[in-house]
Design a protein around this motif. Sequence first.
Motif, PDB file in Angstrom:
ATOM      1  N   ARG A  94      42.598 -28.520  23.837  1.00  0.00           N
ATOM      2  CA  ARG A  94      42.519 -27.329  22.986  1.00  0.00           C
ATOM      3  C   ARG A  94      41.165 -26.646  23.163  1.00  0.00           C
ATOM      4  NH1 ARG A  94      42.961 -29.687  18.430  1.00  0.00           N
ATOM      5  NH2 ARG A  94      45.214 -29.512  18.141  1.00  0.00           N
ATOM      6  N   SER A  95      40.103 -27.447  23.230  1.00  0.00           N
ATOM      7  CA  SER A  95      38.764 -26.896  23.387  1.00  0.00           C
ATOM      8  C   SER A  95      38.608 -26.182  24.726  1.00  0.00           C
ATOM      9  CB  SER A  95      37.726 -28.014  23.248  1.00  0.00           C
ATOM     10  OG  SER A  95      36.414 -27.507  23.319  1.00  0.00           O
ATOM     11  N   VAL A  96      39.075 -26.805  25.815  1.00  0.00           N
ATOM     12  CA  VAL A  96      38.969 -26.181  27.135  1.00  0.00           C
ATOM     13  C   VAL A  96      39.726 -24.853  27.169  1.00  0.00           C
ATOM     14  CG1 VAL A  96      39.616 -26.380  29.569  1.00  0.00           C
ATOM     15  CG2 VAL A  96      38.624 -28.345  28.387  1.00  0.00           C
ATOM     16  N   LEU A  97      40.936 -24.854  26.644  1.00  0.00           N
ATOM     17  CA  LEU A  97      41.765 -23.646  26.738  1.00  0.00           C
ATOM     18  C   LEU A  97      41.297 -22.540  25.804  1.00  0.00           C
ATOM     19  CD1 LEU A  97      45.370 -24.992  27.332  1.00  0.00           C
ATOM     20  CD2 LEU A  97      43.628 -24.279  28.946  1.00  0.00           C
ATOM     21  N   ARG A  98      40.430 -22.854  24.874  1.00  0.00           N
ATOM     22  CA  ARG A  98      39.834 -21.804  24.035  1.00  0.00           C
ATOM     23  C   ARG A  98      39.028 -20.825  24.878  1.00  0.00           C
ATOM     24  NH1 ARG A  98      36.858 -24.044  18.686  1.00  0.00           N
ATOM     25  NH2 ARG A  98      36.310 -21.821  18.627  1.00  0.00           N
ATOM     26  N   VAL A  99      38.486 -21.309  26.009  1.00  0.00           N
ATOM     27  CA  VAL A  99      37.614 -20.457  26.826  1.00  0.00           C
ATOM     28  C   VAL A  99      38.156 -20.243  28.238  1.00  0.00           C
ATOM     29  CG1 VAL A  99      35.528 -20.989  25.526  1.00  0.00           C
ATOM     30  CG2 VAL A  99      36.189 -22.471  27.434  1.00  0.00           C
ATOM     31  N   ALA A 100      39.315 -20.792  28.554  1.00  0.00           N
ATOM     32  CA  ALA A 100      39.858 -20.664  29.912  1.00  0.00           C
ATOM     33  C   ALA A 100      40.307 -19.234  30.196  1.00  0.00           C
ATOM     34  CB  ALA A 100      41.018 -21.629  30.104  1.00  0.00           C
ATOM     35  N   ASP A 101      40.082 -18.797  31.426  1.00  0.00           N
ATOM     36  CA  ASP A 101      40.577 -17.497  31.874  1.00  0.00           C
ATOM     37  C   ASP A 101      41.958 -17.633  32.498  1.00  0.00           C
ATOM     38  OD1 ASP A 101      38.157 -15.746  31.414  1.00  0.00           O
ATOM     39  OD2 ASP A 101      37.272 -17.304  32.688  1.00  0.00           O
ATOM     40  N   LEU A 102      42.351 -18.868  32.791  1.00  0.00           N
ATOM     41  CA  LEU A 102      43.667 -19.139  33.370  1.00  0.00           C
ATOM     42  C   LEU A 102      44.011 -20.594  33.146  1.00  0.00           C
ATOM     43  CD1 LEU A 102      46.101 -18.361  35.195  1.00  0.00           C
ATOM     44  CD2 LEU A 102      44.683 -18.981  37.167  1.00  0.00           C
ATOM     45  N   ARG A 133      41.711 -17.740  19.872  1.00  0.00           N
ATOM     46  CA  ARG A 133      41.208 -16.822  20.890  1.00  0.00           C
ATOM     47  C   ARG A 133      41.427 -15.369  20.457  1.00  0.00           C
ATOM     48  NH1 ARG A 133      41.245 -18.708  26.485  1.00  0.00           N
ATOM     49  NH2 ARG A 133      41.828 -16.547  26.974  1.00  0.00           N
ATOM     50  N   ASP A 134      40.667 -14.469  21.087  1.00  0.00           N
ATOM     51  CA  ASP A 134      40.877 -13.039  20.854  1.00  0.00           C
ATOM     52  C   ASP A 134      42.105 -12.554  21.604  1.00  0.00           C
ATOM     53  OD1 ASP A 134      38.604 -12.868  19.253  1.00  0.00           O
ATOM     54  OD2 ASP A 134      37.297 -12.402  20.958  1.00  0.00           O
ATOM     55  N   GLU A 135      42.351 -13.127  22.794  1.00  0.00           N
ATOM     56  CA  GLU A 135      43.514 -12.794  23.602  1.00  0.00           C
ATOM     57  C   GLU A 135      44.178 -14.082  24.053  1.00  0.00           C
ATOM     58  OE1 GLU A 135      42.197 -10.449  26.878  1.00  0.00           O
ATOM     59  OE2 GLU A 135      41.724  -8.692  25.656  1.00  0.00           O
ATOM     60  N   ASP A 136      45.505 -14.033  24.247  1.00  0.00           N
ATOM     61  CA  ASP A 136      46.229 -15.227  24.683  1.00  0.00           C
ATOM     62  C   ASP A 136      45.728 -15.692  26.041  1.00  0.00           C
ATOM     63  OD1 ASP A 136      47.665 -14.895  22.393  1.00  0.00           O
ATOM     64  OD2 ASP A 136      49.584 -14.465  23.380  1.00  0.00           O
ATOM     65  N   VAL A 137      45.672 -17.006  26.237  1.00  0.00           N
ATOM     66  CA  VAL A 137      45.270 -17.545  27.534  1.00  0.00           C
ATOM     67  C   VAL A 137      46.370 -17.267  28.553  1.00  0.00           C
ATOM     68  CG1 VAL A 137      46.191 -19.841  26.933  1.00  0.00           C
ATOM     69  CG2 VAL A 137      44.528 -19.614  28.789  1.00  0.00           C
ATOM     70  N   PRO A 138      46.030 -16.682  29.700  1.00  0.00           N
ATOM     71  CA  PRO A 138      47.032 -16.491  30.749  1.00  0.00           C
ATOM     72  C   PRO A 138      47.513 -17.846  31.270  1.00  0.00           C
ATOM     73  CG  PRO A 138      45.110 -15.088  31.127  1.00  0.00           C
ATOM     74  CD  PRO A 138      44.735 -16.074  30.065  1.00  0.00           C
ATOM     75  N   VAL A 139      48.821 -17.985  31.436  1.00  0.00           N
ATOM     76  CA  VAL A 139      49.418 -19.252  31.863  1.00  0.00           C
ATOM     77  C   VAL A 139      50.270 -19.015  33.102  1.00  0.00           C
ATOM     78  CG1 VAL A 139      51.029 -21.100  31.238  1.00  0.00           C
ATOM     79  CG2 VAL A 139      49.436 -20.195  29.527  1.00  0.00           C
ATOM     80  N   ARG A 140      50.137 -19.901  34.074  1.00  0.00           N
ATOM     81  CA  ARG A 140      51.024 -19.909  35.235  1.00  0.00           C
ATOM     82  C   ARG A 140      51.465 -21.347  35.472  1.00  0.00           C
ATOM     83  NH1 ARG A 140      50.215 -15.440  34.142  1.00  0.00           N
ATOM     84  NH2 ARG A 140      49.857 -13.609  35.475  1.00  0.00           N
ATOM     85  N   VAL A 141      52.725 -21.538  35.791  1.00  0.00           N
ATOM     86  CA  VAL A 141      53.240 -22.865  36.114  1.00  0.00           C
ATOM     87  C   VAL A 141      53.045 -23.116  37.601  1.00  0.00           C
ATOM     88  CG1 VAL A 141      55.289 -24.336  36.215  1.00  0.00           C
ATOM     89  CG2 VAL A 141      54.918 -22.832  34.233  1.00  0.00           C
ATOM     90  N   LEU A 142      52.436 -24.266  37.923  1.00  0.00           N
ATOM     91  CA  LEU A 142      52.248 -24.682  39.311  1.00  0.00           C
ATOM     92  C   LEU A 142      53.165 -25.867  39.577  1.00  0.00           C
ATOM     93  CD1 LEU A 142      50.702 -24.615  42.020  1.00  0.00           C
ATOM     94  CD2 LEU A 142      48.999 -26.136  40.974  1.00  0.00           C
TER      95      LEU A 142
END
Length: 207
Positions: A94-102, A133-142
């Motif tokens: 949760r902490s990492v994805l708070r600041v992730a750009d992807l 977050r201010d904006e949703d974290v962009p997510v892509r499935v790999l």
Amino acid sequence: MPRIIALASPRTSSKTTNAAWLANALHARGRSVKAFDADLSHQLTDWHAANAWPFPVFGAASRQAHKNIPQALAGDDVAVVDVGHIEEHLDTARSVLRVADLCLVNLVPTVPDVERLENLPLSGFLDDVNSLRDEDVPVRVLLTRCQPSTRATKETRDHMTDSGYPVLSTVIPAVQRYAQTGAGFPLDPAGSAHDALVTELEKAGLL
């Protein structure tokens, strides 16, 4: 400005392998790379120590990752973060994805792995993260560990797309080149699936 790419999933699905190869592929493309090990197993850190990769790896298995990772970045750094299994590292993830750009959701195209993702549930976890977050974290499935000449990859792609998750065109095949990744194993990203992944991410404006 710096970019933070997090590799995550509920369970073991080649996250550390993909993080290692992606970081090396980005470095080979001339990017300023810093990798972060947000898994209590410290596997990425151990591999880095054994292989002497030409970029640093920092420990980040902490609920303060959202503070510590950005503080370690500067300029055009690209951070590649190996996130521990979400089920066992919930606060860190949760902490990492708070600041992730992807967020790259690593998914093996099998029924048990898809069920594990849905039973987490991934959507609920992301809703929780996005509330911070201010904006949703962009997510892509790999899609990873993909067996050749099977219907499973296409069926999983279709299922995840129907479920509302963008799926990357690049897939990581189940081949010895990746299965043998570990301490003392040299990585040559040229021509690899992860080199192709960098190209796809660049073309999509995600890097």
